[in-house]
Structures are given as structure tokens and as C-alpha cells.
Design a protein around this motif. Structure first.
Motif, PDB file in Angstrom:
ATOM      1  N   LYS A  34       0.827  -1.199   0.000  1.00 32.80           N
ATOM      2  CA  LYS A  34       0.000   0.000   0.000  1.00 32.80           C
ATOM      3  C   LYS A  34       0.869   1.261   0.000  1.00 32.80           C
ATOM      4  CE  LYS A  34      -4.299   1.622   2.083  1.00 32.80           C
ATOM      5  NZ  LYS A  34      -5.297   1.380   3.160  1.00 32.80           N
ATOM      6  N   ILE A  35       1.985   1.186   0.735  1.00 32.01           N
ATOM      7  CA  ILE A  35       2.923   2.317   0.763  1.00 32.01           C
ATOM      8  C   ILE A  35       3.490   2.553  -0.631  1.00 32.01           C
ATOM      9  CG2 ILE A  35       5.110   3.156   1.707  1.00 32.01           C
ATOM     10  CD1 ILE A  35       4.514   1.364   4.174  1.00 32.01           C
ATOM     11  N   SER A  36       3.862   1.455  -1.298  1.00 30.41           N
ATOM     12  CA  SER A  36       4.416   1.531  -2.650  1.00 30.41           C
ATOM     13  C   SER A  36       3.433   2.190  -3.612  1.00 30.41           C
ATOM     14  CB  SER A  36       4.770   0.128  -3.144  1.00 30.41           C
ATOM     15  OG  SER A  36       5.172   0.159  -4.493  1.00 30.41           O
ATOM     16  N   LYS A  37       2.171   1.814  -3.497  1.00 26.43           N
ATOM     17  CA  LYS A  37       1.143   2.359  -4.386  1.00 26.43           C
ATOM     18  C   LYS A  37       0.940   3.847  -4.155  1.00 26.43           C
ATOM     19  CE  LYS A  37      -3.627   1.574  -5.893  1.00 26.43           C
ATOM     20  NZ  LYS A  37      -4.849   0.744  -5.703  1.00 26.43           N
ATOM     21  N   LEU A  38       0.870   4.257  -2.880  1.00 25.88           N
ATOM     22  CA  LEU A  38       0.640   5.666  -2.575  1.00 25.88           C
ATOM     23  C   LEU A  38       1.853   6.519  -2.934  1.00 25.88           C
ATOM     24  CD1 LEU A  38      -1.245   7.796  -1.413  1.00 25.88           C
ATOM     25  CD2 LEU A  38      -0.332   7.292   0.865  1.00 25.88           C
ATOM     26  N   ALA A  39       3.050   5.978  -2.704  1.00 23.65           N
ATOM     27  CA  ALA A  39       4.283   6.720  -3.006  1.00 23.65           C
ATOM     28  C   ALA A  39       4.595   6.726  -4.500  1.00 23.65           C
ATOM     29  CB  ALA A  39       5.456   6.125  -2.236  1.00 23.65           C
ATOM     30  N   GLN A  40       3.922   5.833  -5.236  1.00 21.39           N
ATOM     31  CA  GLN A  40       4.097   5.727  -6.689  1.00 21.39           C
ATOM     32  C   GLN A  40       5.528   5.356  -7.069  1.00 21.39           C
ATOM     33  OE1 GLN A  40       2.597   9.484  -8.244  1.00 21.39           O
ATOM     34  NE2 GLN A  40       0.502   8.722  -8.258  1.00 21.39           N
ATOM     35  N   ILE A  41       6.077   4.386  -6.330  1.00 19.17           N
ATOM     36  CA  ILE A  41       7.378   3.816  -6.688  1.00 19.17           C
ATOM     37  C   ILE A  41       7.270   2.297  -6.578  1.00 19.17           C
ATOM     38  CG2 ILE A  41       8.742   5.828  -6.008  1.00 19.17           C
ATOM     39  CD1 ILE A  41       9.371   4.505  -3.397  1.00 19.17           C
ATOM     40  N   ASP A  42       8.172   1.569  -7.239  1.00 22.07           N
ATOM     41  CA  ASP A  42       8.066   0.112  -7.272  1.00 22.07           C
ATOM     42  C   ASP A  42       8.330  -0.500  -5.894  1.00 22.07           C
ATOM     43  OD1 ASP A  42      11.049  -0.889  -7.136  1.00 22.07           O
ATOM     44  OD2 ASP A  42      11.040   0.784  -8.559  1.00 22.07           O
ATOM     45  N   ARG A  43       7.919  -1.761  -5.739  1.00 20.84           N
ATOM     46  CA  ARG A  43       7.981  -2.438  -4.444  1.00 20.84           C
ATOM     47  C   ARG A  43       9.415  -2.554  -3.911  1.00 20.84           C
ATOM     48  NH1 ARG A  43       4.554  -6.396  -1.959  1.00 20.84           N
ATOM     49  NH2 ARG A  43       2.910  -5.604  -3.312  1.00 20.84           N
ATOM     50  N   THR A  44      10.365  -2.899  -4.804  1.00 20.35           N
ATOM     51  CA  THR A  44      11.757  -3.056  -4.366  1.00 20.35           C
ATOM     52  C   THR A  44      12.313  -1.741  -3.825  1.00 20.35           C
ATOM     53  OG1 THR A  44      12.151  -4.809  -5.993  1.00 20.35           O
ATOM     54  CG2 THR A  44      14.087  -3.699  -5.083  1.00 20.35           C
ATOM     55  N   SER A  45      12.060  -0.652  -4.547  1.00 17.38           N
ATOM     56  CA  SER A  45      12.535   0.665  -4.106  1.00 17.38           C
ATOM     57  C   SER A  45      11.870   1.068  -2.794  1.00 17.38           C
ATOM     58  CB  SER A  45      12.254   1.722  -5.179  1.00 17.38           C
ATOM     59  OG  SER A  45      12.967   1.439  -6.364  1.00 17.38           O
ATOM     60  N   THR A  46      10.608   0.678  -2.639  1.00 17.11           N
ATOM     61  CA  THR A  46       9.893   0.982  -1.396  1.00 17.11           C
ATOM     62  C   THR A  46      10.546   0.281  -0.214  1.00 17.11           C
ATOM     63  OG1 THR A  46       7.792   1.304  -2.556  1.00 17.11           O
ATOM     64  CG2 THR A  46       7.676   0.819  -0.194  1.00 17.11           C
ATOM     65  N   TYR A  47      10.856  -1.021  -0.375  1.00 16.07           N
ATOM     66  CA  TYR A  47      11.507  -1.771   0.705  1.00 16.07           C
ATOM     67  C   TYR A  47      12.878  -1.175   1.042  1.00 16.07           C
ATOM     68  CZ  TYR A  47       8.236  -5.657   1.309  1.00 16.07           C
ATOM     69  OH  TYR A  47       7.143  -6.427   1.628  1.00 16.07           O
ATOM     70  N   ASN A  48      13.640  -0.810   0.004  1.00 15.63           N
ATOM     71  CA  ASN A  48      14.961  -0.212   0.237  1.00 15.63           C
ATOM     72  C   ASN A  48      14.842   1.105   1.002  1.00 15.63           C
ATOM     73  OD1 ASN A  48      16.311  -2.275  -1.080  1.00 15.63           O
ATOM     74  ND2 ASN A  48      16.316  -1.225  -3.063  1.00 15.63           N
ATOM     75  N   SER A  49      13.857   1.906   0.622  1.00 15.26           N
ATOM     76  CA  SER A  49      13.655   3.197   1.288  1.00 15.26           C
ATOM     77  C   SER A  49      13.198   3.000   2.725  1.00 15.26           C
ATOM     78  CB  SER A  49      12.629   4.036   0.522  1.00 15.26           C
ATOM     79  OG  SER A  49      13.119   4.364  -0.769  1.00 15.26           O
ATOM     80  N   LEU A  50      12.325   2.028   2.952  1.00 15.96           N
ATOM     81  CA  LEU A  50      11.867   1.738   4.312  1.00 15.96           C
ATOM     82  C   LEU A  50      13.035   1.313   5.199  1.00 15.96           C
ATOM     83  CD1 LEU A  50       8.540  -0.131   3.518  1.00 15.96           C
ATOM     84  CD2 LEU A  50       8.744   1.989   4.841  1.00 15.96           C
ATOM     85  N   LYS A  51      13.922   0.489   4.638  1.00 21.08           N
ATOM     86  CA  LYS A  51      15.093   0.040   5.391  1.00 21.08           C
ATOM     87  C   LYS A  51      15.958   1.227   5.810  1.00 21.08           C
ATOM     88  CE  LYS A  51      19.240  -2.847   5.014  1.00 21.08           C
ATOM     89  NZ  LYS A  51      20.044  -3.729   4.122  1.00 21.08           N
ATOM     90  N   LEU A  52      16.178   2.163   4.875  1.00 18.99           N
ATOM     91  CA  LEU A  52      16.997   3.338   5.168  1.00 18.99           C
ATOM     92  C   LEU A  52      16.309   4.269   6.165  1.00 18.99           C
ATOM     93  CD1 LEU A  52      18.264   4.062   1.545  1.00 18.99           C
ATOM     94  CD2 LEU A  52      19.636   3.219   3.461  1.00 18.99           C
TER      95      LEU A  52
END
Length: 239
Positions: A34-52
Motif C-alpha cells: 500500500k505504501i508503494s502504491k501511494l508513493a508511486q514507486i516500485d515495491r523493491t525501491s519501497t523496501y529499500n527506502s523503508l530500510k533506510l
């Protein structure tokens, strides 16, 4: 939204980190999809950003039924991070200043590009705190950097920096609020603004990508100051 992302980037977040953090604030607590969809970025990039973001203390997660639910840290945490960076910079400032003074050439020429470069040069005028002689201004600063232009004028007033400015007859210049003005003929137009202050000459070229040339040379500054004095003596006084 776009302005928020840019400000967060200036605070040290990447574009994707900023998008994910804003999405988290809007969702409160959510799964990565859901975060990926709202942020309008792909799932992998979302996970990487969440980690950071988690590493920076700006996000956390809980596991519910083997699924990670991510949640944001309060926005005040951003101020804490900025203060920590500032405190670190303050601690090493004596060393940086010592290196700067030891290695700096007495006479040099530096080139700056873009609006941030222009801002650096104008801030140097404020930091120098000496009389500034200006010619060639066509209101480019107010047009391209309106917010900073207002702050620049305020700082000139605050530091009581005397400004003498030659401007084209028939136009109003914002700096006239803080400067002594004289006029040159209407036919004299320029996209290049010259500032003479202390032992420095700042030449600002307002092209598509603005540039500034900062010359630090006592002899050159005195020569430019002499040219300015000649032009000032032949310019029309403000009535």
C-alpha cells in the motif's frame, strides 16, 4: 506535495525516502504494498527506502501474523536529525576553518553554477559586510529567487551594508529600498550583474543556467571600483 519532497531532500533524504516517509505519514500504519502504491514507486525501491528510513529512526515496523506493518516516526524526529548533523558540523568547524585559511590562495577565481551557486555568492557579500557597488541589475534576482531576494534585502539592512547601484532609467529595482540609486540610459541593458565589495568582484550571469564568477584580487577590485566611480559620477541622480 512536490515542495514537501524537495524540502525533505534538502534535509538529507533521497527522493524515494521522502516519498515513502510522506506516504507513511498519510497512511499511519501500513503494509509495504500500500505504501508503494501511494508513493508511486516500485515495491523493491519501497523496501529499500523503508530500510533506510528505519536506520535513520524515521520509521519502524511490527509483525502481525508474519506480515510487517510499517509506521512513521513523528516529524519532529527530522529536526532531531538535523540538529545532530549541525552539532557534528559545529564540532569540526575549527578544523575546517584552519584548513581553509591555510590552503586558500590570496588571489583566486571561482566559478559557481545554478541558483544555489548564485546564493552562495550573494551570501558571501553579506558575510563580507562591506560596501557593495552594483551595476547591471535588471531585477533578475527578484524574478528567479523571490524568497531569497527578500531575505537578502533584509540581511543588507540588518548588517547595515551600504549599497550603491546603477540601474537602467525608467525601471524600479527592489534593492532601491536599501541602496543609493543612480540611473544610466534606458538603452543600457544587461543580463550580467557586477558586484564589487571588499577585495572581491562577483559577476553574475543570468543565463538559462545562471553562473557566477567570483574574483578575489585586491588590484582588480580597486580597478573595478575606479570604473564604477567614473560611471557613478556621470549617472543621473534619483529625483
Amino acid at each position: 506535495m512536490n515542495n514537501t519532497i524537495e524540502i525533505l531532500k534538502n534535509c538529507g533524504l533521497s527522493k524515494n525516502e521522502a516519498k515513502v516517509y510522506v506516504a507513511l505519514l498519510q497512511l499511519g500504519s501500513s503494509k509495504a504494498g500500500k505504501i508503494s502504491k501511494l508513493a508511486q514507486i516500485d515495491r523493491t525501491s519501497t523496501y529499500n527506502s523503508l530500510k533506510l528510513l528505519i536506520e535513520k529512526g524515521l520509521a519502524s515496523y511490527v509483525i502481525v501474523g508474519k506480515v510487517r506493518w510499517f509506521q512513521p516516526a513523528p516529524p519532529e524526529k527530522l529536526l532531531t536529525l538535523l540538529n545532530e548533523k549541525r552539532e557534528g558540523l559545529v564540532r569540526i568547524m575549527p578544523f575546517l576553518n584552519a584548513e581553509y585559511k591555510e590552503k586558500k590562495l590570496e588571489e583566486n577565481v571561482r566559478l559557481f553554477k545554478g541558483l544555489k551557486g548564485i546564493r552562495t555568492v550573494l551570501e558571501d557579500i553579506i558575510n563580507e559586510g562591506k560596501q557593495n557597488l552594483v551595476f547591471g541589475s535588471e531585477g533578475q534576482l527578484e524574478k528567479n529567487m523571490p524568497a531569497f531576494a527578500q531575505r537578502f534585502v533584509q540581511l543588507l539592512k540588518k548588517k547595515r551594508i551600504k549599497v550603491m547601484s546603477l540601474v537602467r532609467e525608467g525601471r524600479r529595482d527592489v534593492s532601491s529600498k536599501t541602496a543609493e540609486i543612480r540611473f544610466v540610459p534606458k538603452t543600457v541593458k544587461s543580463n550580467v550583474v557586477t558586484n564589487i565589495y571588499g577585495n572581491k568582484i562577483a559577476i553574475i550571469i543570468w543565463s538559462k543556467t545562471p553562473e557566477a564568477i567570483l574574483i578575489e584580487n585586491k588590484t582588480a577590485a580597486e580597478a573595478y571600483r575606479s570604473y564604477f566611480s567614473f560611471m557613478w559620477g556621470h549617472a543621473k541622480k534619483k529625483t
